[in-house]
Motif scaffolding. Structure first.
Motif, PDB file in Angstrom:
ATOM      1  N   ARG A 114      42.167  60.731  37.233  1.00  5.72           N
ATOM      2  CA  ARG A 114      41.421  60.721  36.762  1.00  5.72           C
ATOM      3  C   ARG A 114      39.909  60.808  37.706  1.00  5.72           C
ATOM      4  O   ARG A 114      40.174  61.555  39.121  1.00  5.72           O
ATOM      5  N   MET A 139      35.923  57.066  38.134  1.00  6.29           N
ATOM      6  CA  MET A 139      36.151  56.272  38.979  1.00  6.29           C
ATOM      7  C   MET A 139      35.628  55.193  39.284  1.00  6.29           C
ATOM      8  O   MET A 139      35.330  54.011  39.126  1.00  6.29           O
ATOM      9  N   GLU A 152      39.958  52.059  43.983  1.00  8.66           N
ATOM     10  CA  GLU A 152      41.073  51.610  44.049  1.00  8.66           C
ATOM     11  C   GLU A 152      42.008  52.564  44.835  1.00  8.66           C
ATOM     12  O   GLU A 152      43.114  51.609  45.671  1.00  8.66           O
ATOM     13  N   ASN A 169      46.662  58.792  41.099  1.00 10.71           N
ATOM     14  CA  ASN A 169      45.491  58.541  40.123  1.00 10.71           C
ATOM     15  C   ASN A 169      45.885  59.845  39.415  1.00 10.71           C
ATOM     16  O   ASN A 169      44.680  60.687  39.534  1.00 10.71           O
ATOM     17  N   HIS A 177      48.419  57.021  36.716  1.00 15.13           N
ATOM     18  CA  HIS A 177      47.735  56.653  36.115  1.00 15.13           C
ATOM     19  C   HIS A 177      46.334  57.478  35.561  1.00 15.13           C
ATOM     20  O   HIS A 177      46.396  58.842  36.353  1.00 15.13           O
ATOM     21  N   CYS A 178      46.128  57.301  34.701  1.00 13.70           N
ATOM     22  CA  CYS A 178      45.004  58.303  34.488  1.00 13.70           C
ATOM     23  C   CYS A 178      43.514  57.326  33.919  1.00 13.70           C
ATOM     24  O   CYS A 178      43.802  56.032  33.721  1.00 13.70           O
ATOM     25  N   THR A 179      43.003  57.418  32.694  1.00 11.44           N
ATOM     26  CA  THR A 179      42.454  56.591  31.681  1.00 11.44           C
ATOM     27  C   THR A 179      43.274  55.627  30.403  1.00 11.44           C
ATOM     28  O   THR A 179      43.375  54.284  31.027  1.00 11.44           O
ATOM     29  N   GLN A 235      44.099  53.283  33.040  1.00 14.56           N
ATOM     30  CA  GLN A 235      44.002  52.299  34.315  1.00 14.56           C
ATOM     31  C   GLN A 235      44.179  50.748  34.530  1.00 14.56           C
ATOM     32  O   GLN A 235      43.858  50.420  33.432  1.00 14.56           O
ATOM     33  N   VAL A 289      34.865  52.294  37.452  1.00 14.50           N
ATOM     34  CA  VAL A 289      36.030  51.401  36.952  1.00 14.50           C
ATOM     35  C   VAL A 289      35.133  49.722  37.494  1.00 14.50           C
ATOM     36  O   VAL A 289      35.662  49.929  37.030  1.00 14.50           O
TER      37      VAL A 289
END
Length: 207
Positions: free
Chosen positions: A86, A91, A98, A84, A144-146, A65, A94
């Motif tokens: 996720r 999210m 985003e 992304n 991306h992810c986590t 993230q 976060v």
């Protein structure tokens, strides 16, 4: 064979070998790109990404993230697409929006939520969506992810299916990110196998 002929032969072989290897500054993103890619280069994630942050070639970033600062910094470096993986509920925790930030910065935002459930599987359609985003990107890409686990599996699947990279090589490269195939992270097949739609014997399969 004379010594000069032998030397010329050696030089030709060396040149052909070098030409077959991926260049460190290779462009990865865009339509029609095939073949091997450079090994990921670990970058400083402190204050920017959760867990992992790497660069592949000149124009591909993979990480956990990102913070708001990371996204702004990457935009300044030429990132024009964020992918992304996720889930929306992830999210929500976060601390910033985003997608809204990406829109503000002129970054295309591609959301492919996945969790390995029937509703949000690790499946071929998710790989299709990522491949389409890569093919249509007009600048650098952040995936991306986590903690870059899902991202590592999706990147490996992309390398295997779209770029023709041997599975063993793709797995070796993504283990340098955060593939964690030696750990039992899911009760079913590993995400890479779900994306490809078939077993991958080269993966570790912990009991």
């Amino acid at each position: 064979m004379t010594s000069s002929s032998r030397l010329r032969s050696i030089l030709v072989i060396a040149w052909l070998t070098a030409a077959a290897l991926p260049a460190a500054g290779q462009a990865i993103v865009g339509a029609g790109k095939t073949g091997p890619v450079p090994d990921p280069v670990a970058l400083d994630a402190e204050g920017l990404f959760q867990a992992k942050f790497v660069r592949v070639g000149d124009d591909m970033f993979i990480g956990g993230q990102p913070t708001e600062k990371a996204i702004r910094d990457l935009r300044a470096q030429g990132v024009t697409t964020i992918v992304n993986l996720r889930m929306p509920e992830e999210m929500a925790r976060v601390g910033f929006d985003e997608e809204a930030l990406a829109k503000e910065l002129g970054i295309r935002y591609v959301h492919i939520p996945m969790r390995g459930t029937a509703e949000n599987p690790y499946g071929p359609k998710q790989l299709d969506a990522f491949s389409a985003a890569m093919a249509s990107a007009d600048g650098k890409v952040l995936l991306h992810c986590t903690i870059a686990w899902r991202a590592s599996h999706l990147w490996a699947a992309y390398l295997i299916r779209e770029r023709g990279v041997p599975a063993a090589d793709a797995i070796a490269q993504t283990r340098q990110i955060n593939l964690m195939d030696g750990m039992r992270m899911t009760n079913g097949p590993q995400p890479l196998e779900g994306f490809l739609g078939h077993p991958v014997p080269e993966l570790a399969h912990p009991k």
